[in-house]
Design a protein around this motif. Structure first.
Motif, PDB file in Angstrom:
ATOM      1  N   LEU A  12      -5.838  -0.055  -7.858  1.00  0.00           N
ATOM      2  CA  LEU A  12      -5.438   0.301  -6.635  1.00  0.00           C
ATOM      3  C   LEU A  12      -6.469   1.256  -5.924  1.00  0.00           C
ATOM      4  O   LEU A  12      -6.900   0.989  -4.894  1.00  0.00           O
ATOM      5  CB  LEU A  12      -3.881   1.104  -6.728  1.00  0.00           C
ATOM      6  N   LYS A  14      -9.441   1.188  -6.479  1.00  0.00           N
ATOM      7  CA  LYS A  14     -10.668   0.342  -6.160  1.00  0.00           C
ATOM      8  C   LYS A  14     -10.526  -0.513  -4.797  1.00  0.00           C
ATOM      9  O   LYS A  14     -11.480  -1.022  -4.298  1.00  0.00           O
ATOM     10  CB  LYS A  14     -11.238  -0.491  -7.182  1.00  0.00           C
ATOM     11  N   ALA A  15      -9.436  -0.506  -4.547  1.00  0.00           N
ATOM     12  CA  ALA A  15      -8.828  -1.375  -3.368  1.00  0.00           C
ATOM     13  C   ALA A  15      -8.491  -0.458  -2.132  1.00  0.00           C
ATOM     14  O   ALA A  15      -8.015  -1.029  -0.860  1.00  0.00           O
ATOM     15  CB  ALA A  15      -7.569  -2.291  -3.576  1.00  0.00           C
ATOM     16  N   VAL A  16      -8.585   0.756  -2.209  1.00  0.00           N
ATOM     17  CA  VAL A  16      -8.445   1.700  -0.966  1.00  0.00           C
ATOM     18  C   VAL A  16      -9.506   2.361  -0.476  1.00  0.00           C
ATOM     19  O   VAL A  16     -10.040   2.916  -1.327  1.00  0.00           O
ATOM     20  CB  VAL A  16      -7.096   2.643  -1.595  1.00  0.00           C
ATOM     21  N   ARG A  20     -12.217   4.116  -3.058  1.00  0.00           N
ATOM     22  CA  ARG A  20     -12.860   3.317  -3.829  1.00  0.00           C
ATOM     23  C   ARG A  20     -14.451   3.881  -3.909  1.00  0.00           C
ATOM     24  O   ARG A  20     -14.789   3.660  -5.178  1.00  0.00           O
ATOM     25  CB  ARG A  20     -12.987   1.730  -2.965  1.00  0.00           C
ATOM     26  N   PHE A 350      -1.301  -0.312   2.741  1.00  0.00           N
ATOM     27  CA  PHE A 350      -1.173  -0.094   1.090  1.00  0.00           C
ATOM     28  C   PHE A 350      -2.529  -0.049   0.282  1.00  0.00           C
ATOM     29  O   PHE A 350      -2.806   0.628  -0.587  1.00  0.00           O
ATOM     30  CB  PHE A 350      -0.203  -0.870   0.380  1.00  0.00           C
ATOM     31  N   ARG A 351      -3.331  -1.412   0.758  1.00  0.00           N
ATOM     32  CA  ARG A 351      -4.343  -1.634   0.268  1.00  0.00           C
ATOM     33  C   ARG A 351      -5.142  -2.610   0.768  1.00  0.00           C
ATOM     34  O   ARG A 351      -4.562  -3.515   1.464  1.00  0.00           O
ATOM     35  CB  ARG A 351      -4.223  -1.752  -1.156  1.00  0.00           C
ATOM     36  N   ASP A 352      -6.611  -2.853   0.643  1.00  0.00           N
ATOM     37  CA  ASP A 352      -7.180  -3.880   1.235  1.00  0.00           C
ATOM     38  C   ASP A 352      -6.855  -4.986   0.301  1.00  0.00           C
ATOM     39  O   ASP A 352      -6.515  -4.907  -0.924  1.00  0.00           O
ATOM     40  CB  ASP A 352      -8.965  -3.375   1.100  1.00  0.00           C
ATOM     41  N   PHE A 354      -4.136  -6.875   0.607  1.00  0.00           N
ATOM     42  CA  PHE A 354      -2.868  -6.816   0.230  1.00  0.00           C
ATOM     43  C   PHE A 354      -2.363  -8.475   0.233  1.00  0.00           C
ATOM     44  O   PHE A 354      -2.623  -8.965   1.436  1.00  0.00           O
ATOM     45  CB  PHE A 354      -2.097  -6.096   1.179  1.00  0.00           C
TER      46      PHE A 354
END
Length: 383
Positions: A12, A14-16, A20, A350-352, A354
């Motif tokens: 998570l 690493k996806a924000v 990240r 929420f995150r890249d 998604f």
């Protein structure tokens, strides 16, 4: 879950954006992950649980028990001493299941891991081969790949999670591919060799030899009723104990023998065992007070309504029937599906990347919900 959570949190982060950049290409501290796991399970020590039971007035035996006839249980203590206990009210069978080890030449001798060894592992095998394509297998693959193992998974069929909705299976499959898991379909080992205990394992699959450091078996479960003395009360050893909705054993005279959880075969899920425990306790207490229970009073209402989470990335949340199961059961079905974040744009926060999906299965004749599936990142918390 204590092994999965650090994997989820790092993914998570690493996806924000912002997080990240802070974590970069950072890897998990596996020793810290294991230390947290050990603390959660109290280093597999049950002293605290035993003390709590005793403080509640229960007598606890660390021993083996088996039925010895109507309302009787023979207890064999570690020193070999035996005693017989007679139950005034009830005996409850809650012995669960154990992993099934496929009949593959050399597999048992190679000391394969099961859920117990994986949950208690003290090192991450550099190379792992998983046998199975169901819920447990894909969860194992998620954990091992997330901790840095190179994973090969052998599935007998042409799909993972064959009892789930097709899109759920496809999304989990694609995710495992992206994580580097080598998925082999229509694959089954024909032989396993481990020349040196603790050394590398050679697995024959078709005309190929795959060398790994550990083999993990996730190919079903066997019920632990083979040495419970079921024959003394007219039941068959080694089989699930059939029960009614009061969880009372069928085929046994008198309202005294009950079974719960995996032992019943109704569904092999830990949270179902916890639900059954409450039902059994309420039923026994009511009958001990002399109450006659109606057929629909204090019953287990789990058939066709069970919720389940598959702890992969993305997570799969299921309850009730899938579309194919509903049609097979004779319902006239309509469905409603949604893709996220398109259906709920705020989820993009929420995150890249998604990516999620949901499906409702509806009885067209009564407009009643028969089942639902949600697939997405950390959906066990969001659903």
């Amino acid at each position: 879950k204590s092994l999965l959570r650090p994997i989820e949190v790092l993914a998570l982060a690493k996806a924000v954006p912002g997080a990240r950049e802070a974590v970069g290409e950072g890897q998990l501290d596996v020793a810290a992950v294991f230390a947290k796991r050990d603390a959660i399970v109290d280093h597999l020590n049950d002293d605290g649980a035993t003390a709590g039971l005793q403080q509640s007035g229960l007598t606890v035996f660390h021993a083996r028990g088996r039925l010895a006839g109507q309302r009787e249980v023979t207890v064999t203590h570690p020193d070999g001493r035996e005693e017989t206990i007679r139950a005034r009210q009830a005996v409850v069978l809650a012995t669960g299941t154990r992993p099934a080890i496929p009949d593959v030449p050399g597999l048992a001798d190679a000391n394969p891991w099961t859920n117990r060894e994986l949950a208690a592992m003290t090192y991450v095998p550099p190379r792992t081969l998983i046998i199975g394509g169901g819920v447990v297998a894909v969860e194992f693959a998620t954990i091992l790949a997330g901790l840095g193992s190179k994973v090969t998974l052998l599935a007998r069929g042409d799909t993972l999670l064959r009892n789930s909705e097709t899109v759920a299976s496809e999304m989990v499959t694609e995710s495992l591919w992206r994580k580097g898991v080598d998925l082999r379909f229509h694959a089954h080992p024909s032989g396993v060799v481990r020349p040196i205990a603790g050394g590398p394992v050679s697995v024959t699959v078709g005309d190929e030899y795959i060398e790994v450091d550990e083999v993990v078996v996730a190919a079903g479960r066997v019920v632990n009723t083979d040495s419970l003395g079921l024959d003394t009360v007219g039941l068959r050893a080694g089989e699930f104990v059939a029960v009614d909705d009061h969880l009372q054993a069928l085929g046994v005279d008198g309202s005294w023998l009950y079974a719960m959880g995996d032992t019943t075969g109704r569904a092999l899920l830990s949270h179902l065992s916890q639900y059954h425990a409450v039902v059994v306790a309420d039923v026994i207490a009511a009958r001990a007070r002399g109450r006659e229970l109606a057929d629909d009073e204090l019953i287990a209402r789990d058939p066709h309504n069970l919720p389940q989470v598959v702890y992969t990335d993305p997570q799969v949340i299921e309850v009730g029937r899938t579309e194919s199961q509903a049609r097979a059961d004779g319902f006239t079905v309509t469905t409603s599906t949604a893709r996220y974040p398109e259906a709920v744009p705020d989820l993009a926060i929420f995150r890249d990347g998604f990516d999620a999906w949901a499906k409702l299965v509806i009885d067209a004749d009564t407009d009643t919900l028969l089942g639902a599936t949600f697939v997405g990142p950390e959906f066990a918390e969001l659903a």
